[in-house]
Scaffold this motif. Sequence first.
Motif, mmCIF file in Angstrom:
data_model
loop_
_atom_site.group_PDB
_atom_site.id
_atom_site.type_symbol
_atom_site.label_atom_id
_atom_site.label_comp_id
_atom_site.label_asym_id
_atom_site.label_seq_id
_atom_site.Cartn_x
_atom_site.Cartn_y
_atom_site.Cartn_z
ATOM 1 N N GLY A 218 0.759 -0.960 -0.147
ATOM 2 C CA GLY A 218 0.027 -0.050 -0.368
ATOM 3 C C GLY A 218 0.786 1.308 0.331
ATOM 4 O O GLY A 218 0.698 2.340 -0.910
ATOM 5 N N TYR A 219 2.035 1.357 0.960
ATOM 6 C CA TYR A 219 3.123 2.631 1.097
ATOM 7 C C TYR A 219 3.386 2.875 -0.107
ATOM 8 O O TYR A 219 3.393 3.998 -0.848
ATOM 9 C CB TYR A 219 2.952 2.815 2.037
ATOM 10 C CG TYR A 219 2.601 3.075 3.025
ATOM 11 C CD1 TYR A 219 2.403 4.132 3.229
ATOM 12 C CD2 TYR A 219 2.885 1.830 4.514
ATOM 13 C CE1 TYR A 219 1.567 4.348 5.419
ATOM 14 C CE2 TYR A 219 1.655 2.863 6.026
ATOM 15 C CZ TYR A 219 1.619 3.499 6.072
ATOM 16 O OH TYR A 219 0.392 3.694 6.822
ATOM 17 N N LEU A 220 4.253 1.708 -1.152
ATOM 18 C CA LEU A 220 5.451 1.713 -1.790
ATOM 19 C C LEU A 220 3.984 2.421 -3.011
ATOM 20 O O LEU A 220 4.601 3.004 -4.543
ATOM 21 C CB LEU A 220 5.809 0.767 -2.256
ATOM 22 C CG LEU A 220 6.551 -0.080 -1.333
ATOM 23 C CD1 LEU A 220 6.978 -1.560 -2.180
ATOM 24 C CD2 LEU A 220 7.461 1.040 -1.693
ATOM 25 N N ALA A 221 2.723 1.829 -3.112
ATOM 26 C CA ALA A 221 1.803 2.197 -4.478
ATOM 27 C C ALA A 221 1.536 3.685 -3.998
ATOM 28 O O ALA A 221 0.914 4.068 -5.685
ATOM 29 C CB ALA A 221 0.689 1.580 -4.586
ATOM 30 N N TYR A 222 1.556 4.094 -2.931
ATOM 31 C CA TYR A 222 1.446 5.165 -2.778
ATOM 32 C C TYR A 222 2.558 6.592 -3.490
ATOM 33 O O TYR A 222 2.012 7.034 -4.401
ATOM 34 C CB TYR A 222 0.970 5.517 -0.998
ATOM 35 C CG TYR A 222 1.602 7.281 -1.073
ATOM 36 C CD1 TYR A 222 0.147 8.543 -1.747
ATOM 37 C CD2 TYR A 222 2.055 7.870 -0.174
ATOM 38 C CE1 TYR A 222 0.130 9.919 -1.375
ATOM 39 C CE2 TYR A 222 2.214 9.530 -0.338
ATOM 40 C CZ TYR A 222 0.892 9.723 -0.916
ATOM 41 O OH TYR A 222 1.174 11.790 -0.328
ATOM 42 N N TYR A 223 2.940 5.822 -3.392
ATOM 43 C CA TYR A 223 4.978 6.369 -3.722
ATOM 44 C C TYR A 223 4.376 6.039 -4.994
ATOM 45 O O TYR A 223 5.493 7.467 -6.019
ATOM 46 C CB TYR A 223 5.950 6.561 -2.792
ATOM 47 C CG TYR A 223 5.240 6.753 -1.441
ATOM 48 C CD1 TYR A 223 6.233 8.142 -1.175
ATOM 49 C CD2 TYR A 223 5.632 5.785 -0.564
ATOM 50 C CE1 TYR A 223 6.302 9.172 0.434
ATOM 51 C CE2 TYR A 223 5.664 6.506 0.597
ATOM 52 C CZ TYR A 223 5.568 8.184 1.247
ATOM 53 O OH TYR A 223 5.826 8.754 2.457
ATOM 54 N N ALA A 224 4.409 5.519 -5.857
ATOM 55 C CA ALA A 224 4.661 4.925 -7.074
ATOM 56 C C ALA A 224 3.531 5.977 -7.907
ATOM 57 O O ALA A 224 4.118 5.798 -9.085
ATOM 58 C CB ALA A 224 4.503 3.388 -7.559
ATOM 59 N N GLY A 225 3.213 6.736 -6.949
ATOM 60 C CA GLY A 225 1.633 7.373 -7.828
ATOM 61 C C GLY A 225 -0.098 6.675 -8.304
ATOM 62 O O GLY A 225 -0.457 6.759 -9.085
ATOM 63 N N LEU A 226 0.047 5.673 -8.096
ATOM 64 C CA LEU A 226 -0.875 4.663 -8.204
ATOM 65 C C LEU A 226 -2.539 5.178 -7.933
ATOM 66 O O LEU A 226 -3.337 4.633 -8.616
ATOM 67 C CB LEU A 226 -1.133 3.046 -7.991
ATOM 68 C CG LEU A 226 0.604 2.547 -8.750
ATOM 69 C CD1 LEU A 226 0.729 0.985 -8.192
ATOM 70 C CD2 LEU A 226 0.703 1.834 -9.663
ATOM 71 N N THR A 227 -2.066 5.488 -6.204
ATOM 72 C CA THR A 227 -3.295 6.504 -5.982
ATOM 73 C C THR A 227 -3.801 7.507 -6.975
ATOM 74 O O THR A 227 -5.378 7.483 -6.977
ATOM 75 C CB THR A 227 -2.921 7.174 -5.002
ATOM 76 O OG1 THR A 227 -1.748 7.539 -4.395
ATOM 77 C CG2 THR A 227 -2.485 5.706 -3.512
ATOM 78 N N ARG A 228 -2.826 8.372 -7.354
ATOM 79 C CA ARG A 228 -3.592 9.432 -7.693
ATOM 80 C C ARG A 228 -4.320 8.837 -9.037
ATOM 81 O O ARG A 228 -4.822 9.738 -9.438
ATOM 82 C CB ARG A 228 -2.801 10.232 -7.854
ATOM 83 C CG ARG A 228 -2.878 12.322 -8.616
ATOM 84 C CD ARG A 228 -1.833 12.787 -8.555
ATOM 85 N NE ARG A 228 -1.811 13.735 -6.920
ATOM 86 C CZ ARG A 228 -3.100 14.416 -6.654
ATOM 87 N NH1 ARG A 228 -4.134 14.689 -7.137
ATOM 88 N NH2 ARG A 228 -2.663 14.178 -5.269
ATOM 89 N N ALA A 229 -3.983 8.163 -9.340
ATOM 90 C CA ALA A 229 -4.067 7.294 -11.401
ATOM 91 C C ALA A 229 -5.471 6.960 -10.886
ATOM 92 O O ALA A 229 -6.488 6.739 -12.083
ATOM 93 C CB ALA A 229 -2.938 6.116 -12.058
ATOM 94 N N LEU A 230 -5.892 6.354 -10.063
ATOM 95 C CA LEU A 230 -6.897 5.253 -9.370
ATOM 96 C C LEU A 230 -7.909 6.517 -9.555
ATOM 97 O O LEU A 230 -8.992 6.433 -10.027
ATOM 98 C CB LEU A 230 -6.494 4.518 -8.135
ATOM 99 C CG LEU A 230 -6.441 2.963 -8.319
ATOM 100 C CD1 LEU A 230 -6.112 2.663 -7.391
ATOM 101 C CD2 LEU A 230 -7.283 2.066 -9.390
ATOM 102 N N PHE A 231 -7.056 7.542 -8.779
ATOM 103 C CA PHE A 231 -8.487 8.487 -8.765
ATOM 104 C C PHE A 231 -8.579 8.950 -9.644
ATOM 105 O O PHE A 231 -9.605 9.983 -10.192
ATOM 106 C CB PHE A 231 -7.789 9.271 -7.481
ATOM 107 C CG PHE A 231 -9.007 10.607 -7.139
ATOM 108 C CD1 PHE A 231 -10.643 10.532 -6.517
ATOM 109 C CD2 PHE A 231 -8.726 12.101 -7.514
ATOM 110 C CE1 PHE A 231 -11.315 10.990 -6.485
ATOM 111 C CE2 PHE A 231 -9.709 12.970 -7.308
ATOM 112 C CZ PHE A 231 -10.853 12.816 -6.142
ATOM 113 N N GLU A 232 -7.790 9.340 -10.216
ATOM 114 C CA GLU A 232 -7.998 10.004 -11.780
ATOM 115 C C GLU A 232 -8.812 9.540 -12.118
ATOM 116 O O GLU A 232 -10.157 10.311 -13.175
ATOM 117 C CB GLU A 232 -6.886 11.022 -12.365
ATOM 118 C CG GLU A 232 -6.456 11.825 -13.696
ATOM 119 C CD GLU A 232 -7.546 13.304 -13.058
ATOM 120 O OE1 GLU A 232 -7.851 13.644 -14.066
ATOM 121 O OE2 GLU A 232 -7.134 13.569 -12.742
ATOM 122 N N ALA A 233 -8.518 8.200 -13.043
ATOM 123 C CA ALA A 233 -9.349 7.103 -13.565
ATOM 124 C C ALA A 233 -10.781 7.230 -12.910
ATOM 125 O O ALA A 233 -12.110 7.292 -13.625
ATOM 126 C CB ALA A 233 -8.677 5.483 -13.688
#
Length: 466
Positions: free
Chosen positions: A85-100
């Motif tokens: 979870g924390y690595l996904a956040y720093y990989a920018g996956l969270t913002r990409a998910l929200f944008e999609a």
Amino acid sequence: MEPIEIGLIVSGGMLVLVVLGMRVAFAAGLAGMIGLIWIFWAKFGYDPGRFGKALTIAVKTAGQVPHSKVSSQALSLIPTFILIGYLAYYAGLTRALFEAAKRWFAWVPGGLAVSTVFATAGFAAVSGASVATSAVFARIAIPEMLKIGYDKRFAAGVVAAGGTLASLIPPSAILVIYAIIVEQDVGKLLLAGFVPGAFSALIYGALIIGMALTIKGFGPAVSGFTWKERFTALPPALPILFVVATIVLFVYNPFGGDAWGTPTEGGAIGAFVVFLMALYRGMRWSEFKDALLETAKLSVMIFTIIWGVLIYVRFLGFADLPGAFADWITSLTMSPMLILICILLAYAVLGMFMDAIGMLLLTLPVVYPAVMALNGGEFVSAADSSFGMSGPMCAIWFGILVVKMAEFCLITPPIGLNCFVVAGVRDDISVQDVFKGVTPFFIADALTIAALVAFPSIVLWLPSLA
């Protein structure tokens, strides 16, 4: 004094300590230690000269339990899931998910809030921690909702409630803990969480749309995204699906045959895959260090609770309280379904005063044997009887129900941890505002739990295929 009487007195004292504010880990460990000393000394007839021997036996008994249980390979899933979870956040996956999610769902009434719920559900599929999910989306989603006119209390409530989905959607730390306590298959329990987790997200989304349609000026829709913009938002979010597929293949092989590995190996591979993605997206050393530190902090907190509670659980075994409670439950003239509903309501009340993990660790050693002592077949309707609700399947079904209740506890005052996390991230929103904002989601959770109780097939369909 009989061991059962000692068990009741010590357990009551422990609950008092928890209500007074002592951490669950320390209250349980202290109560377990005192209880063990008391029981062994009682066996020696309260002889003052043999108190030292009773103390020595109790210390040795308590000392063996934490290491033997915590060194279990299955528990190594917890830090790997949290790290994902924390690595996904720093990989920018969270913002990409929200944008999609925003580009695909923001056009519906209450669309931005609906997008937040679906994005948190997607992030939950790579994060085993509700707290981390709430903290991440408090930074990303709340500013977007406030910008277009959402009430700040409801915006905070959406994030806090959406964060709870990480407790149910695998990889889930709480599901792993449940599996360890009741000695059930971790892989099947993780599989069982997918459909109920998605169902919960859909119920949340339907609630938001219903509120937006009935309350004037609530949750304005966001339009203007072209189909090209929607499709171009998908590739940056696709790595989430790759990580989920990797974990699932190590739990259940949909192509037939044995799974590719153990859930522990799946968690480790998933963490490594997300680590590579984070490096590819330019994760800095300071961010990697923060991810490791946050993972260590949360893991240590969880393991400390487990250590303390396991000492208390060993004491319960010597006091024979689980067996006595199971005998009492089976002697009741009420139907098993009514007893189950009463147990779930008791969890709702306990959740107002205890954190989710501590609550499950403290209660399951007593409650689980009682539930399993009941006739599992009587829990289900004729439509669901094909799943064979006795034995392991009943354990999986009950596990999803109590974990869903644990989700509920993450947003109930006065302890609701997710609400405190959201308020901590957002200085302009008080914890009282967050608690007000999550109130509508109590209705959604009640409906979800009712559906899972009435239709066990929602839970059992996927694990029955494994």
